[in-house]
Enzyme design. Structure first.
Site, PDB file in Angstrom:
ATOM      1  N   THR A  73      -5.772  -7.779  10.392  1.00 30.13           N
ATOM      2  CA  THR A  73      -6.066  -6.491   9.750  1.00 30.13           C
ATOM      3  C   THR A  73      -5.445  -5.348  10.548  1.00 30.13           C
ATOM      4  O   THR A  73      -4.887  -4.410   9.977  1.00 30.13           O
ATOM      5  CB  THR A  73      -7.600  -6.299   9.619  1.00 30.13           C
ATOM      6  OG1 THR A  73      -8.114  -7.360   8.809  1.00 30.13           O
ATOM      7  CG2 THR A  73      -7.931  -4.968   8.972  1.00 30.13           C
ATOM      8  N   LYS A 132       0.841  -1.203   0.000  1.00 31.94           N
ATOM      9  CA  LYS A 132       0.000   0.000   0.000  1.00 31.94           C
ATOM     10  C   LYS A 132       0.881   1.260   0.000  1.00 31.94           C
ATOM     11  O   LYS A 132       2.104   1.186   0.215  1.00 31.94           O
ATOM     12  CB  LYS A 132      -0.918  -0.035   1.228  1.00 31.94           C
ATOM     13  CG  LYS A 132      -1.971  -1.160   1.182  1.00 31.94           C
ATOM     14  CD  LYS A 132      -2.867  -1.087   2.413  1.00 31.94           C
ATOM     15  CE  LYS A 132      -3.974  -2.127   2.358  1.00 31.94           C
ATOM     16  NZ  LYS A 132      -4.855  -2.048   3.539  1.00 31.94           N
ATOM     17  N   ASN A 143      -1.838  -0.081   7.294  1.00 36.12           N
ATOM     18  CA  ASN A 143      -1.367  -1.437   7.619  1.00 36.12           C
ATOM     19  C   ASN A 143      -0.501  -2.060   6.519  1.00 36.12           C
ATOM     20  O   ASN A 143      -0.398  -3.280   6.406  1.00 36.12           O
ATOM     21  CB  ASN A 143      -2.535  -2.345   8.032  1.00 36.12           C
ATOM     22  CG  ASN A 143      -3.585  -2.474   6.959  1.00 36.12           C
ATOM     23  OD1 ASN A 143      -3.409  -1.980   5.842  1.00 36.12           O
ATOM     24  ND2 ASN A 143      -4.672  -3.144   7.270  1.00 36.12           N
ATOM     25  N   HIS A 184      -1.860  -5.208   1.359  1.00 31.21           N
ATOM     26  CA  HIS A 184      -3.131  -5.892   1.096  1.00 31.21           C
ATOM     27  C   HIS A 184      -2.828  -7.297   0.609  1.00 31.21           C
ATOM     28  O   HIS A 184      -1.875  -7.504  -0.134  1.00 31.21           O
ATOM     29  CB  HIS A 184      -3.942  -5.162   0.012  1.00 31.21           C
ATOM     30  CG  HIS A 184      -5.094  -5.995  -0.492  1.00 31.21           C
ATOM     31  ND1 HIS A 184      -6.320  -6.009   0.134  1.00 31.21           N
ATOM     32  CD2 HIS A 184      -5.181  -6.885  -1.516  1.00 31.21           C
ATOM     33  CE1 HIS A 184      -7.116  -6.866  -0.496  1.00 31.21           C
ATOM     34  NE2 HIS A 184      -6.449  -7.412  -1.504  1.00 31.21           N
TER      35      HIS A 184
HETATM   36  P1  IDP Z   1      -7.799  -6.915   5.332  1.00 30.56           P
HETATM   37  O1  IDP Z   1      -6.973  -5.898   4.603  1.00 30.56           O
HETATM   38  O2  IDP Z   1      -7.045  -7.531   6.482  1.00 30.56           O
HETATM   39  O3  IDP Z   1      -8.400  -7.942   4.414  1.00 30.56           O
HETATM   40  P2  IDP Z   1     -10.474  -5.752   5.543  1.00 30.56           P
HETATM   41  O4  IDP Z   1     -11.407  -5.983   6.662  1.00 30.56           O
HETATM   42  O5  IDP Z   1     -10.761  -6.390   4.222  1.00 30.56           O
HETATM   43  O6  IDP Z   1      -9.001  -6.134   6.040  1.00 30.56           O
HETATM   44  O7  IDP Z   1     -10.372  -4.175   5.355  1.00 30.56           O
HETATM   45  C1  IDP Z   1      -9.725  -3.629   4.218  1.00 30.56           C
HETATM   46  C2  IDP Z   1      -8.848  -2.487   4.663  1.00 30.56           C
HETATM   47  O8  IDP Z   1      -9.662  -1.450   5.186  1.00 30.56           O
HETATM   48  C3  IDP Z   1      -7.874  -2.819   5.807  1.00 30.56           C
HETATM   49  O9  IDP Z   1      -6.687  -3.431   5.345  1.00 30.56           O
HETATM   50  C4  IDP Z   1      -7.634  -1.452   6.403  1.00 30.56           C
HETATM   51  O10 IDP Z   1      -6.687  -0.733   5.607  1.00 30.56           O
HETATM   52  C5  IDP Z   1      -8.984  -0.788   6.246  1.00 30.56           C
HETATM   53  N1  IDP Z   1      -9.813  -0.927   7.435  1.00 30.56           N
HETATM   54  C6  IDP Z   1     -10.526  -2.006   7.829  1.00 30.56           C
HETATM   55  N2  IDP Z   1     -11.185  -1.769   8.965  1.00 30.56           N
HETATM   56  C7  IDP Z   1     -10.884  -0.491   9.295  1.00 30.56           C
HETATM   57  C8  IDP Z   1     -11.277   0.351  10.383  1.00 30.56           C
HETATM   58  O11 IDP Z   1     -12.040  -0.032  11.273  1.00 30.56           O
HETATM   59  N3  IDP Z   1     -10.749   1.610  10.390  1.00 30.56           N
HETATM   60  C9  IDP Z   1      -9.909   2.070   9.414  1.00 30.56           C
HETATM   61  N4  IDP Z   1      -9.533   1.309   8.380  1.00 30.56           N
HETATM   62  C10 IDP Z   1     -10.009   0.049   8.319  1.00 30.56           C
HETATM   63 MG    MG Z   2      -9.936  -7.883   3.045  1.00 36.96          MG
END
Ligand code: IDP
Ligand code: MG
Length: 159
Positions: free
Chosen positions: A95, A13, A116, A119
């Site tokens: 996550t 990212k 984070n 992806h």
């Molecule tokens: P993942 O990347 O571990 O698959 P997902 O739940 O698919 O996680 O969420 C996609 C992306 O959205 C996360 O990697 C993170 O960057 C962002 N994200 C998810 N939940 C939150 C939140 O509660 N606050 C801010 N960003 C979030």
């Molecule tokens: Mg995801």
């Protein structure tokens, strides 16, 4: 591609790119024995961001997520190997970097949920890997070749 192999979509990212972590992240997957099939340094536009993160549309963090992922270049990749999607997710961590174990990418390089670093396709969402590969890469960008190291990574290689 051998029968047992699977392809998964991975992306450094904008925060990971700006922090100079592309090489470190690529190294981890190479070291694991996974095979690089495609790689593209690119800028995500609004439309692609909405498509890629469509499942999160309507959630409170969605607009911020789109703004973040379009804020600078990303490094998109396809990696191949046995059980690749699940194995890569284990290497990525949770996550939230704060909940990710040391030794995982997010656990080693992140502290904040919104930044984070990486992806990777969700192994609990069947077809997510193929869908994301199709979204980011044309078929001719996926390179078919034999990786010599595979004969040592795997006990049985059925090319
Ligand atoms: P993942 O990347 O571990 O698959 P997902 O739940 O698919 O996680 O969420 C996609 C992306 O959205 C996360 O990697 C993170 O960057 C962002 N994200 C998810 N939940 C939150 C939140 O509660 N606050 C801010 N960003 C979030
Ligand atoms: Mg995801």
């Amino acid at each position: 591609m051998s029968e047992r192999d699977e392809r998964t979509f991975v992306m450094v990212k904008p925060d990971g790119v700006q922090r100079g972590l592309i090489g470190e992240i690529v190294s981890r997957f190479e070291d694991r024995g996974l095979q690089l099939v495609a790689g593209k340094f690119m800028q995500i536009d609004e439309e692609l961001a909405h498509e890629h993160y469509g499942e999160h549309e309507g959630k409170p963090f969605f607009e911020g997520l789109v703004e973040f992922i379009t804020s600078g270049p990303v490094f998109a990749m396809v990696w191949e190997g046995t059980d690749a999607t699940r194995q890569v997710r284990k290497m990525v961590g949770e996550t939230d970097p704060a909940e990710s174990a040391p030794g995982t990418i997010r656990g080693d390089f992140g502290l904040d949920l919104g930044h984070n670093v990486i992806h990777a396709s969700d192994h609990e969402d069947p077809g997510a890997n193929e869908r994301e590969i199709d979204l980011f890469f044309d078929d001719e960008e996926l390179v078919d070749y034999d990786l010599d190291a595979s004969t040592w990574v795997y006990e049985d290689v059925d090319e």
